[in-house]
Design a protein around this motif. Structure first.
Motif, PDB file in Angstrom:
ATOM      1  N   THR A  15       1.023  -1.182  -0.040  1.00  0.00           N
ATOM      2  CA  THR A  15       0.256   0.249   0.039  1.00  0.00           C
ATOM      3  C   THR A  15       0.996   1.325   0.047  1.00  0.00           C
ATOM      4  O   THR A  15       0.406   2.374  -0.189  1.00  0.00           O
ATOM      5  N   LEU A  16       2.145   0.888   0.432  1.00  0.00           N
ATOM      6  CA  LEU A  16       2.880   2.234   0.417  1.00  0.00           C
ATOM      7  C   LEU A  16       3.446   2.669  -1.146  1.00  0.00           C
ATOM      8  O   LEU A  16       3.490   1.889  -1.724  1.00  0.00           O
ATOM      9  N   SER A  17       4.086   3.757  -1.577  1.00  0.00           N
ATOM     10  CA  SER A  17       4.670   4.105  -2.931  1.00  0.00           C
ATOM     11  C   SER A  17       5.886   3.293  -2.836  1.00  0.00           C
ATOM     12  O   SER A  17       6.679   3.017  -1.839  1.00  0.00           O
ATOM     13  N   PRO A  18       6.215   2.986  -4.113  1.00  0.00           N
ATOM     14  CA  PRO A  18       7.588   2.332  -4.283  1.00  0.00           C
ATOM     15  C   PRO A  18       8.649   2.927  -3.846  1.00  0.00           C
ATOM     16  O   PRO A  18       9.786   2.544  -3.151  1.00  0.00           O
ATOM     17  N   GLN A  19       8.677   4.494  -3.872  1.00  0.00           N
ATOM     18  CA  GLN A  19       9.853   4.975  -3.289  1.00  0.00           C
ATOM     19  C   GLN A  19       9.837   4.981  -1.689  1.00  0.00           C
ATOM     20  O   GLN A  19      11.027   4.795  -1.164  1.00  0.00           O
ATOM     21  N   ARG A  20       8.776   4.857  -1.253  1.00  0.00           N
ATOM     22  CA  ARG A  20       8.934   4.813   0.361  1.00  0.00           C
ATOM     23  C   ARG A  20       9.347   3.556   0.697  1.00  0.00           C
ATOM     24  O   ARG A  20      10.122   3.160   1.653  1.00  0.00           O
ATOM     25  N   ARG A  21       8.833   2.471  -0.114  1.00  0.00           N
ATOM     26  CA  ARG A  21       9.455   1.137   0.267  1.00  0.00           C
ATOM     27  C   ARG A  21      10.972   0.791  -0.179  1.00  0.00           C
ATOM     28  O   ARG A  21      11.641   0.318   0.599  1.00  0.00           O
ATOM     29  N   LEU A  22      11.366   1.721  -0.862  1.00  0.00           N
ATOM     30  CA  LEU A  22      12.941   1.696  -1.389  1.00  0.00           C
ATOM     31  C   LEU A  22      13.509   2.361  -0.148  1.00  0.00           C
ATOM     32  O   LEU A  22      14.770   1.985  -0.126  1.00  0.00           O
TER      33      LEU A  22
END
Ligand SMILES: [Zn+2]
Length: 200
Positions: A15-22
């Motif tokens: 549910t988080l943005s790809p950038q936040r997950r990165l």
């Protein structure tokens, strides 16, 4: 900086943005960096095939954190065991041992520190960490042997020519030029020489 488990949950949270997950993966790598942060990051980009455009393969972030988790599972029990033993020794007034164990540093980067971010062992992180801990437990000296590949060191002051691990740990310097430009390329996952991932 929050804990590894909390950050690992964020990496896996679709549910988080790809950038936040990165960025959560980056935090995890700061907590557990057997090769040092930069070389561990390069290893993960290659081994988990993290694409330049994260949206092309979001599972890559999960593969990367899974690999880190496995390495952490290898080191953590040994580090906790050692810390408990040290507490008992201190209570009885015994002094600090002369040789600190290889995991006893920031991000465990002393286990297999690689000063060149693109020259590091290619085996899974957990396999490398296990090899180091086993050789350490067997009493093999870091001055005479590479604890990762087991070969005899002819130049104890240099990184291992085979696997890139430097016995000095994070104190080792790496002066190749242009280091910063290369690091930026690794961070943005712009690696020209890796194999093209297979189509799903
Ligand atoms: Zn080696």
């Amino acid at each position: 900086m929050t804990s590894f488990p909390a950050q690992a949950r964020r990496v896996r949270d679709s549910t988080l943005s790809p950038q936040r997950r990165l960025y959560a993966l980056r935090e995890c790598t700061l907590h557990c960096a057997p090769y040092g942060f930069r070389a561990t990051w390069h290893h993960l980009v290659v081994s988990a095939r993290i694409p330049r455009r994260l949206a092309d393969d979001l599972d890559a972030l999960v593969r990367a954190v899974d690999e880190l988790q496995r390495a952490r599972d290898v080191v953590l029990p040994r580090a906790q065991e050692y810390a408990a033993g040290r507490r008992r020794e201190k209570a009885t007034g015994r002094r600090t041992p002369q040789t600190p164990p290889p995991w006893n540093s920031w991000g465990w980067s002393r286990i297999a520190y690689c000063p060149d971010p693109e020259h590091h062992p290619t085996a899974p992180l957990a396999t490398v960490a296990q090899a180091v801990l086993d050789r350490y437990a067997a009493g093999i000296g870091v001055d005479t042997h590479c604890l990762v590949c087991g070969i005899e060191r002819r130049r104890p002051d240099r990184a291992c020519p085979t696997c890139g691990v430097h016995p000095d740990g994070p104190a080792a310097r790496w002066r190749a030029y242009p280091a910063e430009e290369r690091w930026q390329r690794i961070w943005h996952r712009e690696l020209d020489d890796r194999p093209t991932p297979l189509a799903p």
